[in-house]
Motif scaffolding. Structure first.
Motif, mmCIF file in Angstrom:
data_model
loop_
_atom_site.group_PDB
_atom_site.id
_atom_site.type_symbol
_atom_site.label_atom_id
_atom_site.label_comp_id
_atom_site.label_asym_id
_atom_site.label_seq_id
_atom_site.Cartn_x
_atom_site.Cartn_y
_atom_site.Cartn_z
ATOM 1 N N MET A 581 -41.623 14.370 45.580
ATOM 2 C CA MET A 581 -40.439 14.020 45.077
ATOM 3 C C MET A 581 -39.221 15.193 46.636
ATOM 4 O O MET A 581 -38.041 14.143 46.631
ATOM 5 N N LEU A 582 -39.346 15.857 47.389
ATOM 6 C CA LEU A 582 -38.675 16.002 48.431
ATOM 7 C C LEU A 582 -38.687 15.999 50.157
ATOM 8 O O LEU A 582 -38.213 16.419 50.883
ATOM 9 N N ASP A 583 -39.509 14.661 49.710
ATOM 10 C CA ASP A 583 -39.966 13.800 50.421
ATOM 11 C C ASP A 583 -40.187 15.024 51.715
ATOM 12 O O ASP A 583 -39.525 15.062 53.420
ATOM 13 N N VAL A 584 -41.395 15.501 52.065
ATOM 14 C CA VAL A 584 -41.915 16.131 52.922
ATOM 15 C C VAL A 584 -42.021 15.500 54.276
ATOM 16 O O VAL A 584 -42.132 16.470 54.971
ATOM 17 N N ASP A 585 -42.727 14.434 54.155
ATOM 18 C CA ASP A 585 -42.756 13.601 55.636
ATOM 19 C C ASP A 585 -42.181 12.667 56.671
ATOM 20 O O ASP A 585 -42.106 12.297 56.999
ATOM 21 N N SER A 586 -40.364 12.760 55.548
ATOM 22 C CA SER A 586 -39.245 12.170 56.229
ATOM 23 C C SER A 586 -39.127 12.620 57.682
ATOM 24 O O SER A 586 -38.817 11.858 57.604
ATOM 25 N N HIS A 587 -39.953 12.986 57.981
ATOM 26 C CA HIS A 587 -39.518 14.125 59.735
ATOM 27 C C HIS A 587 -40.418 14.129 60.872
ATOM 28 O O HIS A 587 -40.676 13.863 61.249
ATOM 29 N N MET A 588 -41.539 12.812 59.745
ATOM 30 C CA MET A 588 -42.876 12.324 60.590
ATOM 31 C C MET A 588 -42.571 11.371 61.595
ATOM 32 O O MET A 588 -41.959 10.643 61.276
ATOM 33 N N TRP A 589 -42.920 11.345 62.767
ATOM 34 C CA TRP A 589 -42.518 9.852 63.695
ATOM 35 C C TRP A 589 -43.105 8.653 62.959
ATOM 36 O O TRP A 589 -44.034 8.754 62.834
ATOM 37 N N SER A 590 -42.522 7.804 63.194
ATOM 38 C CA SER A 590 -42.510 6.465 62.402
ATOM 39 C C SER A 590 -42.456 5.453 63.575
ATOM 40 O O SER A 590 -41.034 5.797 63.318
ATOM 41 N N MET A 591 -43.017 4.604 63.817
ATOM 42 C CA MET A 591 -42.770 3.443 63.973
ATOM 43 C C MET A 591 -41.748 2.642 63.641
ATOM 44 O O MET A 591 -40.948 1.943 63.758
ATOM 45 N N ARG A 592 -42.090 2.574 62.393
ATOM 46 C CA ARG A 592 -41.032 1.180 61.205
ATOM 47 C C ARG A 592 -40.156 2.359 60.994
ATOM 48 O O ARG A 592 -39.168 1.044 60.853
ATOM 49 N N ARG A 593 -39.991 3.326 60.846
ATOM 50 C CA ARG A 593 -38.759 3.974 60.803
ATOM 51 C C ARG A 593 -38.360 3.754 61.695
ATOM 52 O O ARG A 593 -36.786 3.125 61.810
ATOM 53 N N SER A 594 -38.374 4.164 63.054
ATOM 54 C CA SER A 594 -37.620 4.145 64.680
ATOM 55 C C SER A 594 -37.002 2.197 64.442
ATOM 56 O O SER A 594 -36.229 2.019 64.630
ATOM 57 N N LYS A 595 -38.010 1.299 64.559
ATOM 58 C CA LYS A 595 -37.903 0.015 64.235
ATOM 59 C C LYS A 595 -36.443 -0.201 63.383
ATOM 60 O O LYS A 595 -35.033 -0.751 63.191
ATOM 61 N N ALA A 596 -36.295 0.768 61.798
ATOM 62 C CA ALA A 596 -35.312 0.266 60.398
ATOM 63 C C ALA A 596 -34.138 1.125 60.876
ATOM 64 O O ALA A 596 -33.311 0.181 61.120
ATOM 65 N N ASN A 597 -34.008 2.051 61.993
ATOM 66 C CA ASN A 597 -33.172 2.654 62.369
ATOM 67 C C ASN A 597 -32.685 2.592 63.922
ATOM 68 O O ASN A 597 -31.179 1.837 63.735
ATOM 69 N N PHE A 598 -33.088 1.274 64.404
ATOM 70 C CA PHE A 598 -32.387 0.188 65.475
ATOM 71 C C PHE A 598 -31.857 -1.113 64.967
ATOM 72 O O PHE A 598 -30.592 -1.438 65.606
ATOM 73 N N PHE A 599 -31.983 -1.383 64.011
ATOM 74 C CA PHE A 599 -31.851 -2.551 63.428
ATOM 75 C C PHE A 599 -30.786 -2.166 62.063
ATOM 76 O O PHE A 599 -29.864 -2.924 62.396
ATOM 77 N N ARG A 600 -29.983 -1.247 62.284
ATOM 78 C CA ARG A 600 -29.390 -0.422 61.623
ATOM 79 C C ARG A 600 -28.084 -0.401 62.550
ATOM 80 O O ARG A 600 -27.063 -0.588 62.476
#
Length: 800
Positions: A581-600
């Motif tokens: 519920m608290l997204d404890v792993d939201s600050h961990m590295w992820s290639m998928r999240r990096s791509k998502a932020n790049f395309f944002r």
């Protein structure tokens, strides 16, 4: 990777049978409160009405004893058709008191009578029959809260045939009611008849309150008379501070018996304070060896609670040194000596305690209640049902099963619905209410599979992540929903079916749908408008800000504290639930999240590219009428430069009015394309689900890999923040936050009028003087435009 069409991941409009406000009793955190005159009246209108038959078994008296044993071990059995519930039994007691309530869903009643048996439990063989009471369901009264509870009555027990009265009486109350009845949360439910013993408590709905968190700021100033064990050397001292599992150290001070540090060490502490602040002064004898030269333990409740930026007094504390006496060589004792430490310690409640460990803030209030403002609204959420849930575990010889419950978290209040046993389409129809102090916040709802109902169940492989059999079982995650309150129109009921999405190593997977009814009621429109121009956080957050490293550490420690405290409740809200519920792993590295932020970011730049193409079309006269109008506008603005700013604001006003037709009609939800979850490469997902530290066997590769992930995680956060700022600009005129857009277009209209009637030179002088004003006239607090901008919504709320 899972191959699913985008349509499966979209919100769906629903039309549940809600809207009629039926009265309720004690909601215990649920229901809806409407001001009527000078009083609040409660309604329960965001869920479908469910009817239940309630049986309250209070106590019995004068029960007969067994002729052989000479004692009586009574218990009560409530039977309705194929459903049967039993109370706990008492040993050697003829006047037992049970005080238990049984609830039977009216939709599942297949009998015209309800039978209440009183039996004597035998160790071997069949339990003895003591008597029964039979009720005709057509004669059962209906109770509608806020009527007082139905008074229980004494009933004489009858024999098995119901022809004659026997010895003994039982006190009962039987009535028809709804899920709004105050007996509903604690009742034994017929749909959980297969659950026995302590597992019954894990099926009940509960409201939890997360602990009140404080920042403990320890300013280590200096020490006096630090005496090392080896008196021939000058100590290289540092201070180690510990609060529970949190340990922080100062830097090594200059070589001196009176070292100075003047460093801040910040911890998270929760009320009631159970840990102590343990300070040790240590001497760095060798690079790998430290010796304790003094120690002290201080209870947290003795420290001052700081509510504003006023200075805190400093205090000297005497340290205790451990040594060995001459006469007691085998015993360790504490000796007082002259070493002292100078501290400035306080509990800070003026700061906003970070929202445990998540970037999706659900509460902007400081810890100290004295700094709270009046609520600006009421949030009501009806958790109706779920559809199409996947089997999460196997039982009964390989049959798939799901025991689902829903958790909602907003501010300090967490709620948990009852567990619906063995159903892929559970219906909860529970309504809960929260006070809203800031609309620019997010409510999070998660659906989980209860894996603590029996020891023999095994999680289904690939069924949503996170289950184990036996005592190490964890409640499996089914999916999560986030709703930003500022995107909701006031006093409107939103009824949607939200897809429950979970990212797995094989790809994004839809686990089912969650049907909700949501309403945000405004209590004070003036206060909401007032909030948009004021800082998000209390004043001390800006006067004494934390570093990035401190924020990350405090988030992690706060999440651990909240998980431990909520895990102590009955039934416990377990650690795996709190972390999800608290997204404890939201600050961990992820290639998928990096791509998502790049395309944002690329999506934002595409708007600039579109404008440049339009200008190119104007220059090439592809649309002659548009080109002529632009030429005319250009000549007017060149001839009358004072019209440039008012024209820009007027155009933005008209664009905002025009975009009102295209405003979103439903709250934003998880966007699989925006999150780059549908197109993620399997190797990237394998990296994302890898352990941290990595499980790679080679030591050098492990070190480099972890370092890369740590650095990349920082870059990922920065890129996401840049994208968030750009998306906030986009939301100014998009009506994503109706109140913010309304305020902005009204400001544009007023600015256009003022700029039309005010000489441009006067405005330029005033603007120049304001920009070049003396520091004495500057405030450390952010300006109203900055506060307004920071409250605007971004697409971060919709990312998976």
């Amino acid at each position: 990777m899972a191959n699913s069409s985008q349509e499966d991941f979209q919100l769906k409009d629903t039309n549940p049978q809600i809207g009629e406000r039926w009265p309720t009793g004690d909601m215990r955190g649920g229901g809806w409160w409407r001001m009527s005159g000078d009083k609040f009246t409660s309604t329960y209108d965001l869920v479908e009405q469910m009817h239940y038959l309630y049986v309250r078994v209070v106590k019995a008296k004068d029960l007969p004893t067994n002729a052989i044993t000479g004692s009586c071990d009574p218990y009560t059995e409530v039977k309705l058709g194929n459903y049967k519930g039993t109370t706990r039994h008492f040993e050697k007691k003829t006047n037992p008191e049970w005080k238990q309530v049984f609830a039977f869903s009216k939709d599942k009643i297949q009998s015209s009578v309800i039978e209440v048996y009183v039996r004597d439990r035998e160790m071997v063989g069949r339990d003895d029959y003591l008597g029964k009471v039979v009720f005709d369901l057509h004669e059962v009264p209906t109770r509608v809260p806020p009527d007082s509870p139905l008074a229980p009555q004494w009933y004489r027990l009858e024999d098995l045939r119901g022809e004659t009265k026997v010895r003994g009486e039982i006190m009962l109350a039987v009535w028809m009611g709804t899920q709004a009845d105050e007996a509903f949360p604690e009742a034994w439910h017929a749909d959980a008849a297969s659950i026995h013993g302590e597992s019954v408590y894990n099926t009940r709905s509960k409201v939890y309150v997360s602990p009140k968190l404080w920042y403990l700021r320890v300013n280590v100033i200096e020490a006096q008379d630090v005496q090392p064990n080896d008196r021939s050397r000058i100590p290289e001292a540092f201070v180690k501070a510990q609060v529970g599992n949190q340990v922080l150290k100062t830097k090594i001070g200059p070589k001196s018996i009176n070292p100075q540090w003047n460093e801040d060490l910040v911890f998270v502490a929760a009320e009631p304070f159970e840990e102590q602040l343990v300070l040790t002064v240590e001497d760095r004898v060798q690079p790998s060896k430290d010796e304790i030269v003094g120690k002290i333990s201080l209870p947290l409740h003795i420290f001052e609670r700081r509510l504003d930026h006023r200075p805190v007094h400093t205090t000297w504390f005497n340290l205790e040194k451990f040594g060995f006496g001459i006469l007691e060589a085998d015993k360790r004792k504490e000796l007082k000596f002259a070493t002292r430490i100078h501290l400035r310690v306080c509990l800070e409640g003026g700061y906003h305690v970070l929202d445990e460990s998540t970037m999706y803030i659900s509460d902007q209030r400081p810890t100290a209640r004295q700094l709270w403002k009046h609520p600006v609204g009421i949030l009501e959420v009806g958790i109706l049902s779920a559809q199409g849930l996947l089997p999460m575990k196997m039982k009964d010889g390989g049959r798939g099963s799901t025991d689902a419950y829903c958790v909602a978290k907003y501010g300090q209040k967490w709620v948990r619905t009852r567990t619906i046993i063995d159903s892929f389409n559970p219906k909860w129809n529970e309504q809960y209410t929260w006070e809203v102090y800031d609309p620019c916040t997010v409510i999070t709802l998660g659906v989980f599979d209860n894996c603590h109902l029996s020891g023999g169940e095994k999680p289904r492989p690939g069924g949503g992540g996170g289950g184990a059999s036996g005592g190490s079982a964890k409640d499996s995650r089914i999916g999560k929903v986030r709703i930003r309150l500022s995107t909701l129109e006031m006093d409107r009921i939103y009824t949607h079916s939200y897809p429950l999405l979970v990212l797995q190593p094989s790809g994004v997977k839809k686990m089912g749908e969650l049907q909700l009814a949501v309403r945000f009621t405004c209590l004070s429109l003036a206060n909401i408008i007032y909030l948009y121009g004021h800082p998000l956080l209390p004043k001390m957050h800006y006067i004494h800000p934390f570093t990035v490293n401190q924020i990350d550490s405090l988030r992690y420690q706060a999440m651990n504290i909240v998980a431990i405290r909520l895990g102590r409740a009955e039934p416990p809200l377990r650690k795996e639930v709190v972390e999800y519920m608290l997204d404890v792993d939201s600050h961990m590295w992820s290639m998928r999240r990096s791509k998502a932020n790049f395309f944002r970011i690329m999506s934002l730049l595409s708007g600039v590219i579109t404008v440049s193409r339009w200008l190119d079309d104007v220059c090439h006269w592809k649309n002659p009428i548009t080109s002529v109008l632009v030429h005319v506008l250009m000549l007017i603005l060149i001839w009358y430069p004072e019209l440039i700013l008012p024209t820009v604001f007027l155009y933005m006003f008209f664009i905002g009015i025009w975009n009102y037709r295209f405003r979103p009609r439903h709250p934003p939800h998880m966007d699989t394309k925006l999150s780059w979850a549908e197109a993620a490469h399997p190797d990237e997902l394998d990296e994302e689900f890898d352990t941290f530290p990595t499980s790679k066997p080679h030591d050098v590769a492990r070190m480099r890999y972890d370092r890369l992930r740590s650095v990349a995680g920082r870059i990922q956060t920065v890129v996401g923040d840049i994208a968030t700022q750009g998306e906030r600009f986009q939301s100014l005129l998009s009506w994503r936050d109706p109140r913010a857009t309304s305020l902005f277009i009204v400001f544009c209209l007023c600015a256009a009028v003022v700029l039309y009637v005010t000489p441009f030179k006067a405005l330029a002088v005033l603007a120049g003087l304001y920009m070049l004003r003396h520091p004495r006239f500057r405030s450390k607090m952010p300006s109203a435009p900055s506060n307004f901008f920071k409250r605007l919504p971004a697409k971060i709320d919709s990312m998976l």
